[in-house]
Design a protein around this motif. Sequence first.
Motif, PDB file in Angstrom:
ATOM      1  N   THR A 231       6.722   7.396   8.858  1.00 44.57           N
ATOM      2  CA  THR A 231       6.259   8.516   8.043  1.00 44.57           C
ATOM      3  C   THR A 231       7.412   9.400   7.574  1.00 44.57           C
ATOM      4  O   THR A 231       8.465   9.467   8.205  1.00 44.57           O
ATOM      5  CB  THR A 231       5.247   9.388   8.810  1.00 44.57           C
ATOM      6  OG1 THR A 231       5.781   9.675  10.104  1.00 44.57           O
ATOM      7  CG2 THR A 231       3.914   8.689   8.943  1.00 44.57           C
TER       8      THR A 231
ATOM      9  N   GLU B 149       0.831  -1.203   0.000  1.00 52.95           N
ATOM     10  CA  GLU B 149       0.000   0.000   0.000  1.00 52.95           C
ATOM     11  C   GLU B 149       0.872   1.262   0.000  1.00 52.95           C
ATOM     12  O   GLU B 149       1.750   1.410   0.859  1.00 52.95           O
ATOM     13  CB  GLU B 149      -0.894  -0.021   1.256  1.00 52.95           C
ATOM     14  CG  GLU B 149      -2.008   0.989   1.173  1.00 52.95           C
ATOM     15  CD  GLU B 149      -2.790   1.139   2.482  1.00 52.95           C
ATOM     16  OE1 GLU B 149      -3.702   1.976   2.522  1.00 52.95           O
ATOM     17  OE2 GLU B 149      -2.465   0.439   3.469  1.00 52.95           O
TER      18      GLU B 149
ATOM     19  N   ARG C 156       3.839  10.783   3.843  1.00 50.81           N
ATOM     20  CA  ARG C 156       3.826   9.465   3.203  1.00 50.81           C
ATOM     21  C   ARG C 156       4.231   8.378   4.199  1.00 50.81           C
ATOM     22  O   ARG C 156       5.119   8.590   5.014  1.00 50.81           O
ATOM     23  CB  ARG C 156       4.793   9.441   2.018  1.00 50.81           C
ATOM     24  CG  ARG C 156       4.398  10.380   0.892  1.00 50.81           C
ATOM     25  CD  ARG C 156       5.227  10.068  -0.325  1.00 50.81           C
ATOM     26  NE  ARG C 156       4.939  10.964  -1.432  1.00 50.81           N
ATOM     27  CZ  ARG C 156       5.318  10.732  -2.690  1.00 50.81           C
ATOM     28  NH1 ARG C 156       6.023   9.639  -2.975  1.00 50.81           N
ATOM     29  NH2 ARG C 156       5.033  11.577  -3.643  1.00 50.81           N
ATOM     30  N   TYR C 157       3.601   7.228   4.080  1.00 53.00           N
ATOM     31  CA  TYR C 157       3.890   6.092   4.960  1.00 53.00           C
ATOM     32  C   TYR C 157       4.759   5.095   4.207  1.00 53.00           C
ATOM     33  O   TYR C 157       4.421   4.690   3.090  1.00 53.00           O
ATOM     34  CB  TYR C 157       2.588   5.408   5.391  1.00 53.00           C
ATOM     35  CG  TYR C 157       1.736   6.275   6.292  1.00 53.00           C
ATOM     36  CD1 TYR C 157       0.957   7.305   5.755  1.00 53.00           C
ATOM     37  CD2 TYR C 157       1.738   6.088   7.671  1.00 53.00           C
ATOM     38  CE1 TYR C 157       0.188   8.124   6.571  1.00 53.00           C
ATOM     39  CE2 TYR C 157       0.965   6.907   8.504  1.00 53.00           C
ATOM     40  CZ  TYR C 157       0.206   7.912   7.940  1.00 53.00           C
ATOM     41  OH  TYR C 157      -0.549   8.730   8.756  1.00 53.00           O
TER      42      TYR C 157
ATOM     43  N   PRO D  44       5.733   1.794   2.872  1.00 57.83           N
ATOM     44  CA  PRO D  44       4.855   0.630   2.692  1.00 57.83           C
ATOM     45  C   PRO D  44       5.285  -0.591   3.505  1.00 57.83           C
ATOM     46  O   PRO D  44       4.464  -1.466   3.766  1.00 57.83           O
ATOM     47  CB  PRO D  44       4.975   0.314   1.201  1.00 57.83           C
ATOM     48  CG  PRO D  44       5.610   1.498   0.575  1.00 57.83           C
ATOM     49  CD  PRO D  44       6.395   2.195   1.629  1.00 57.83           C
TER      50      PRO D  44
ATOM     51  N   LYS E 161       0.466   4.671   0.852  1.00 53.54           N
ATOM     52  CA  LYS E 161      -0.511   5.542   1.516  1.00 53.54           C
ATOM     53  C   LYS E 161       0.080   6.911   1.812  1.00 53.54           C
ATOM     54  O   LYS E 161       1.206   7.013   2.308  1.00 53.54           O
ATOM     55  CB  LYS E 161      -0.912   4.841   2.826  1.00 53.54           C
ATOM     56  CG  LYS E 161      -1.946   5.576   3.654  1.00 53.54           C
ATOM     57  CD  LYS E 161      -2.221   4.756   4.925  1.00 53.54           C
ATOM     58  CE  LYS E 161      -2.710   5.645   6.042  1.00 53.54           C
ATOM     59  NZ  LYS E 161      -2.649   4.993   7.348  1.00 53.54           N
ATOM     60  N   LYS E 162      -0.689   7.947   1.513  1.00 54.74           N
ATOM     61  CA  LYS E 162      -0.231   9.295   1.879  1.00 54.74           C
ATOM     62  C   LYS E 162      -1.400  10.174   2.282  1.00 54.74           C
ATOM     63  O   LYS E 162      -2.546   9.918   1.901  1.00 54.74           O
ATOM     64  CB  LYS E 162       0.550   9.926   0.737  1.00 54.74           C
ATOM     65  CG  LYS E 162      -0.237  10.300  -0.484  1.00 54.74           C
ATOM     66  CD  LYS E 162       0.686  10.974  -1.511  1.00 54.74           C
ATOM     67  CE  LYS E 162      -0.049  11.173  -2.817  1.00 54.74           C
ATOM     68  NZ  LYS E 162       0.833  11.611  -3.900  1.00 54.74           N
ATOM     69  N   GLU E 163      -1.081  11.186   3.072  1.00 59.42           N
ATOM     70  CA  GLU E 163      -2.074  12.174   3.466  1.00 59.42           C
ATOM     71  C   GLU E 163      -1.525  13.533   3.092  1.00 59.42           C
ATOM     72  O   GLU E 163      -0.320  13.713   3.031  1.00 59.42           O
ATOM     73  CB  GLU E 163      -2.281  12.119   4.988  1.00 59.42           C
ATOM     74  CG  GLU E 163      -3.193  10.979   5.421  1.00 59.42           C
ATOM     75  CD  GLU E 163      -2.878  10.447   6.810  1.00 59.42           C
ATOM     76  OE1 GLU E 163      -2.111  11.122   7.541  1.00 59.42           O
ATOM     77  OE2 GLU E 163      -3.374   9.370   7.136  1.00 59.42           O
TER      78      GLU E 163
END
Length: 329
Positions: free
Chosen positions: A37, A3, A29-30, A32, A5-7
């Motif tokens: 972070t 995955e 960003r995480y 994966p 994943k980012k915010e």
Amino acid sequence: MIEFKKEVETSQFYNPSEDEFKDTSVEIRYDPLTGRTSRILEKPLPMEKGADMDKMEKGFCPFCPENIETVGARDCKVLEGEMMKEGEASLLSNISPYAEYSLVIPLTKTHYLRLDEFKKEHFLNAFKLVQRYLKKLTEIESDVFPIIIMNYLKPAGSTVTHPHIQVMVTGTPFENQDQILSSEERFYDENETSYWKELVKEEKNGERFISESDGFTWKTPFAPLGLEHVRGVCLEDFTDLENDYLEGMAQGIVNVLKGYYEMGKNSYNISVLMSPLGENRNRTVVDIVARSNFDKYYWCDVFSLEKLLGEKSSNKTPENIAEFMRGHF
Ligand SMILES: [Zn+2]
């Protein structure tokens, strides 16, 4: 399975000189694999061109050819005082050990190299020495964790200018190493496949992909650990790498350094993640980051965010860095 994943957080301020409201976004960003972070804020950095090394005072250097034989510390536990050599590289004991087995390998006879002057052979010879050493160490040790690192110039933490890598083999893995080891075990248990194998498959020809040759896939990580972070992944263990793969690894590093040189950089860190000794996890991971330029009044890229809060950051997106680096492979 993997995955990305980012915010995104958007900050707003009022700029009185232009009488306007301005929005600025930061991506969180995480990673994966580990979930760590990393923040990406696109902005120029206060980085000078770098010091004129020809004008720097050299001082005493233990790794220069006139001193290495007389002051170079010898490994006694594994090599019984022998100084192993390969090309210009020599394997010494590190007098500032951070682990039970702690080595330092000067790569060159030359005291200082610009980043475009590093050659494949410099790294290749050193990696051959590491393989030879670890092979001998396997005869007397198990359940220990080897790692290779390199700090080039003072902003990268090096106390000696002369290009050198370090090898550390410890019974207690370093924190990030430990986190990766446990995260990849968890990934394997959940997905019955290797994280690195899936990552290489998933990222191939994507926007973070740079190149693939001699067993290594070069890419930028989704959640970078620092400036201009480039990663090389091979699906074989470092201690098993044959000459052509070792050459691929060395050439990839040299390509990245040439790219950094063109960006105007002069300082960098490298780490090479490998399997615990005697165990085969079928992967070698090379991480390279650029550091602030060595200069008289240099700005440091590690500020409170990373030093005290453990948060990584970058001023460019991994996708943009990959695009730039593709021209150097
Ligand atoms: Zn030197």
